[in-house]
Design a protein around this motif. Structure first.
Motif, PDB file in Angstrom:
ATOM      1  N   ASP A  85     -25.237  15.784  -6.357  1.00  9.94           N
ATOM      2  CA  ASP A  85     -25.295  14.321  -6.233  1.00  9.94           C
ATOM      3  C   ASP A  85     -24.887  13.877  -4.836  1.00  9.94           C
ATOM      4  O   ASP A  85     -25.460  12.939  -4.276  1.00  9.94           O
ATOM      5  CB  ASP A  85     -24.388  13.680  -7.286  1.00  9.94           C
ATOM      6  CG  ASP A  85     -24.540  12.166  -7.328  1.00  9.94           C
ATOM      7  OD1 ASP A  85     -25.696  11.695  -7.319  1.00  9.94           O
ATOM      8  OD2 ASP A  85     -23.510  11.466  -7.356  1.00  9.94           O
ATOM      9  N   ALA A 101     -27.623  13.733  -2.532  1.00  9.50           N
ATOM     10  CA  ALA A 101     -28.587  12.658  -2.815  1.00  9.50           C
ATOM     11  C   ALA A 101     -30.049  13.100  -2.758  1.00  9.50           C
ATOM     12  O   ALA A 101     -30.837  12.590  -1.956  1.00  9.50           O
ATOM     13  CB  ALA A 101     -28.353  11.462  -1.887  1.00  9.50           C
ATOM     14  N   ASP A 157     -33.904  13.146  -4.341  1.00  3.59           N
ATOM     15  CA  ASP A 157     -34.646  12.040  -4.951  1.00  3.59           C
ATOM     16  C   ASP A 157     -34.889  12.253  -6.435  1.00  3.59           C
ATOM     17  O   ASP A 157     -35.030  11.294  -7.188  1.00  3.59           O
ATOM     18  CB  ASP A 157     -35.996  11.881  -4.233  1.00  3.59           C
ATOM     19  CG  ASP A 157     -35.791  11.513  -2.782  1.00  3.59           C
ATOM     20  OD1 ASP A 157     -35.348  10.383  -2.525  1.00  3.59           O
ATOM     21  OD2 ASP A 157     -36.015  12.378  -1.907  1.00  3.59           O
ATOM     22  N   SER A 217     -27.602   8.917  -8.236  1.00  3.25           N
ATOM     23  CA  SER A 217     -28.633   8.149  -7.530  1.00  3.25           C
ATOM     24  C   SER A 217     -30.038   8.682  -7.752  1.00  3.25           C
ATOM     25  O   SER A 217     -30.998   7.914  -7.752  1.00  3.25           O
ATOM     26  CB  SER A 217     -28.330   8.091  -6.027  1.00  3.25           C
ATOM     27  OG  SER A 217     -28.471   9.363  -5.446  1.00  3.25           O
ATOM     28  N   PRO A 237     -30.209   4.120  -3.123  1.00  5.46           N
ATOM     29  CA  PRO A 237     -29.581   4.168  -4.443  1.00  5.46           C
ATOM     30  C   PRO A 237     -29.820   2.829  -5.124  1.00  5.46           C
ATOM     31  O   PRO A 237     -29.796   1.779  -4.478  1.00  5.46           O
ATOM     32  CB  PRO A 237     -28.092   4.359  -4.129  1.00  5.46           C
ATOM     33  CG  PRO A 237     -28.051   4.897  -2.738  1.00  5.46           C
ATOM     34  CD  PRO A 237     -29.253   4.350  -2.042  1.00  5.46           C
TER      35      PRO A 237
END
Lengths: 426, 307
Positions: free
Chosen positions: B30, B33, B35, B67, B284
């Motif tokens: 996480d 980040a 997609d 996210s 996000p």
């Protein structure tokens, strides 16, 4: 350990927005929040802090519509139970997470995998409220046209649980009992490679009422959710289930009897009664008519609701069995009661559960009396509307129960089996 | 360019310590980040349902992977549309529109044996059942309009009855009446991911994200031309599979690729290395469909697509 665990067990039965059909309209209700993760996280933490055994979500396998018309004034049913419990698992460490799942329109492999996963992500806190499905619209959602007859539903349920046990055993490294995978209902050749559930399997919960249901529960259940409108009814049910369990060679203390109890709590009795009246008033006539429409599978809103029931038209077209609907409505038909008046009375006492209205002190007294009388092992609380009534209970009744040594002040172990005082699985 | 990966529970991630390890692994991912995170297993390079059941894992995992779009790999030939539609509606709500699904046929022989003999199906027949499963599930989402809910305490109007309906879907394998006992997901339909290494690769149904395995630049570019020519995938995001431990170069060299999908149990360092070459382009808070540039689906009952 049993003493430290308390004599009184508490479960929170969180049906959508609460117990009363008009409750979502109360000023302190938060009906939009049931679509948000933060709401479930907050409720999970609150119930855990109050040292409940578990959170339970009910389930239905059909929309609320009556003959295709979805009620406009009734709240949406509870979102998918597994989803909500899985989200709650991430922000809690002790409270049990019990999902209601039907054995009628599911497959053992899938249900076993789902509970193993819930038990894993909660590290041993999953429970399965095993139900069968009897709503006439449900089969049509699953490519069937007819409901299974009741005794057949319970036979399928027993074979289903037996097969699921083999899947969980296999995941935990036990030898596969292939004979148990074959029955009149299932022709399963092998198990699946899914994660081992930390408890070995979920705690098994049941809600059986009828003879078939009680027999199944006595064989299978470790906790039972039941209606008990009076203490006498509760004691009779508990005595019967304990006797049935003993006759089957089970320890009767291995089945916790947890009757449903709706609640409206106020600082004074007058305040509680006023809020109860207020919530009932929020169920206006059309809402009440929609509520009965749903339960007979017939859209009563198409008729003038200040006139009597057109009974023959209703029984000719209702989706529920006609004879049951006729028996339910006949007293009103004979008395010439207006549709809305009958529906109002019906919507005021939903689902046959006890409703407690009073102060925190009175509620603690009520619970203690039932426990002392052997009428139950605890309560499955159904807050009048959410989250307000549950917050009041946790803030004001829970400390009283703890002062009286009825409710644990700390969890005695990390898993749901620990909270119920059940030993490890054999 | 978009960054995606598959995550499955490792065989040793059991017990309290293993659980902490798995949770920490998700937190580490996480922090990078990505997609898209697909929860499922792999057989060769194909997606298969993982050791955690996809729909029950996803709400919990979405609390740690905060996210990215989160996707469950599901057995398309065994799932029950009513249950799947209902669960994905709830998951889409509790993940604020980040939910996706990847219904696959791969590994069906193994799963057939666990579901029972009536589930046995040939590879030749599997794609038709896959498509019917998708259509039935989407039909149930169409039983609610996006704007059906009103929730007005003062007037007592909870929803508009005219915006909820029975759909009475009847396909060759699945029939379901509806209405679904769950509102249309916030995204309309959750993000649909298709794996080109699956038996469902030839499906003509629309997909939002396509995972493409290719050994060479030419092979990948030829496949992308074919995907762009097919109506169902003309607008899909096409992500090239890259096996962890091998070169990350291929997606950058292929004309028309939209991003990279890491397989082969990538660790956080591998994902971070990929992220370093693929600057994040989304924010996000984006829904999964928005992140992949997908318009909201049109509800065939209203011909409207509201968000």
């Amino acid at each position: 350990m049993s003493r430290a665990n308390g004599r009184l067990h508490l479960w929170a039965f969180l049906q959508g927005i609460g117990f009363f059909p008009g409750g979502w309209r109360h000023a302190a209700a938060t009906p939009e929040a049931v679509f948000d993760r933060a709401y479930y996280e907050r409720i999970g933490r609150m119930v855990e802090k109050a040292r409940f055994d578990a959170i339970v979500f009910g389930d239905q396998l059909q929309g609320r519509d009556a003959a295709g018309r979805t009620p406009g004034r009734l709240a949406i049913p509870t979102l998918d139970p597994f989803t909500l419990l899985s989200a709650m698992a991430g922000v809690t460490e002790h409270v049990g997470l019990v999902a209601t799942v039907s054995t009628t329109y599911n497959e053992p492999a899938e249900v076993a995998a789902k509970f193993a996963t819930l038990d894993y992500v909660s590290q041993g806190r999953a429970g399965w409220n095993i139900v069968t499905t009897a709503h006439p619209n449900s089969p049509l959602n699953f490519g069937e046209t007819e409901l299974l007859e009741k005794s057949q539903r319970y036979k399928r349920a027993a074979a289903f649980v037996e097969a699921a046990e083999v899947f969980w055993g296999s995941a935990c490294g036990k030898k596969i009992d292939r004979a148990a995978l074959k029955s009149d209902w299932f022709e399963i050749d092998d198990t699946l490679d899914f994660v081992a559930p930390p408890q070995g399997r979920p705690v098994l919960v049941q809600a059986g009422q009828s003879g078939d249901g009680r027999d199944f529960a006595a064989r299978t259940a470790e906790a039972i959710f039941c209606p008990a409108p009076t203490m006498e009814a509760g004691k009779a049910y508990r005595d019967d289930m304990r006797a049935r369990a003993s006759a089957l060679g089970r320890d009767p203390d291995g089945i916790k009897i947890m009757p449903g109890l709706a609640l409206v709590i106020g600082g004074t009795e007058a305040e509680a009664k006023a809020r109860h009246a207020e919530v009932l008033e929020l169920a206006d006539d059309v809402l009440a008519v929609e509520y009965l429409s749903e339960s007979i599978g017939y859209d009563l809103t198409q008729h003038p609701i200040d006139k009597p029931f057109p009974i023959e038209e209703i029984v000719a077209r209702c989706e529920f069995p006609a004879e049951g609907v006729r028996a339910q409505l006949m007293p009103a038909v004979e008395a010439g009661t207006a549709i809305k008046d009958f529906c109002q009375a019906y919507a005021r006492k939903p689902r046959g559960h006890g409703i407690f209205v009073g102060t925190p002190e009175q509620m603690a007294d009520h619970m203690e009396t039932w426990i002392d009388a052997g009428a139950c092992d605890g309560f499955t609380l159904q807050p009048g509307f959410m989250p307000f009534e549950l917050e009041v209970f946790c803030d004001e009744v829970v400390p009283l129960l703890q002062q009286r040594d009825l409710l644990r002040t700390d969890y005695q172990g990390p898993m749901l089996r620990d909270h119920l005082g059940l030993g490890p699985l054999a | 360019m978009l960054l995606s990966l598959t995550i499955d529970l490792a065989p040793d991630e059991i017990g309290a310590e293993g659980f902490r390890h798995f949770s920490d692994r998700l937190r580490a991912i996480d922090a990078i980040a990505p997609d898209l995170v697909i929860f499922g297993g792999e057989r060769d390079t194909a997606l298969i349902p993982g050791r955690l059941e996809g729909l029950v894992n996803l709400p919990w995992a979405a609390g740690l992977v905060t996210s990215a779009a989160v996707v469950a790999v599901l057995p398309a030939l065994h799932g029950i549309p009513f249950h799947v539609a209902r669960a994905l509606s709830a998951i889409d709500f509790v993940s604020a529109g980040r939910a996706g699904w990847a219904p696959v046929c791969a590994n069906h022989e193994v799963i057939d044996r666990a579901y029972g003999q009536q589930y046995a199906i040939s590879d030749a027949e599997a794609p038709a059942k896959h498509d019917d499963f998708l259509r039935a599930t989407q039909a149930l989402w169409d039983s609610w309009d996006q704007d059906a809910l009103i929730i007005d305490k003062a007037s007592g109007e909870y929803l508009d009855s005219a915006k909820v309906r029975r759909v009475d879907y009847r396909g060759p394998y699945f029939s379901t009446m509806g209405s679904l006992n769950a509102a249309r997901p916030p995204q309309g339909y959750p993000l649909l991911v298709r794996d080109m290494n699956d038996l469902s690769a030839d499906s003509e149904l629309p997909a939002d994200v396509v995972l493409l395995g290719a050994e060479t630049i030419t092979e990948a570019e030829d496949a992308i031309v074919r995907l762009r020519a097919a109506p169902g995938t003309a607008n899909a995001a096409i992500l090239l599979k890259v096996t962890a431990g091998r070169s990350l170069d291929l997606p950058f060299e292929v004309e028309g690729a939209d991003g990279m999908h890491l397989i082969g149990h990538p660790d956080a360092a591998t994902v971070a290395a990929a992220r370093a070459r693929l600057p994040a382009r989304t924010q996000p808070g984006d829904t999964a469909r928005a992140r992949f540039g997908m318009a909201p689906p049109i509800n065939p009952f209203t011909q409207k697509a509201l968000v």
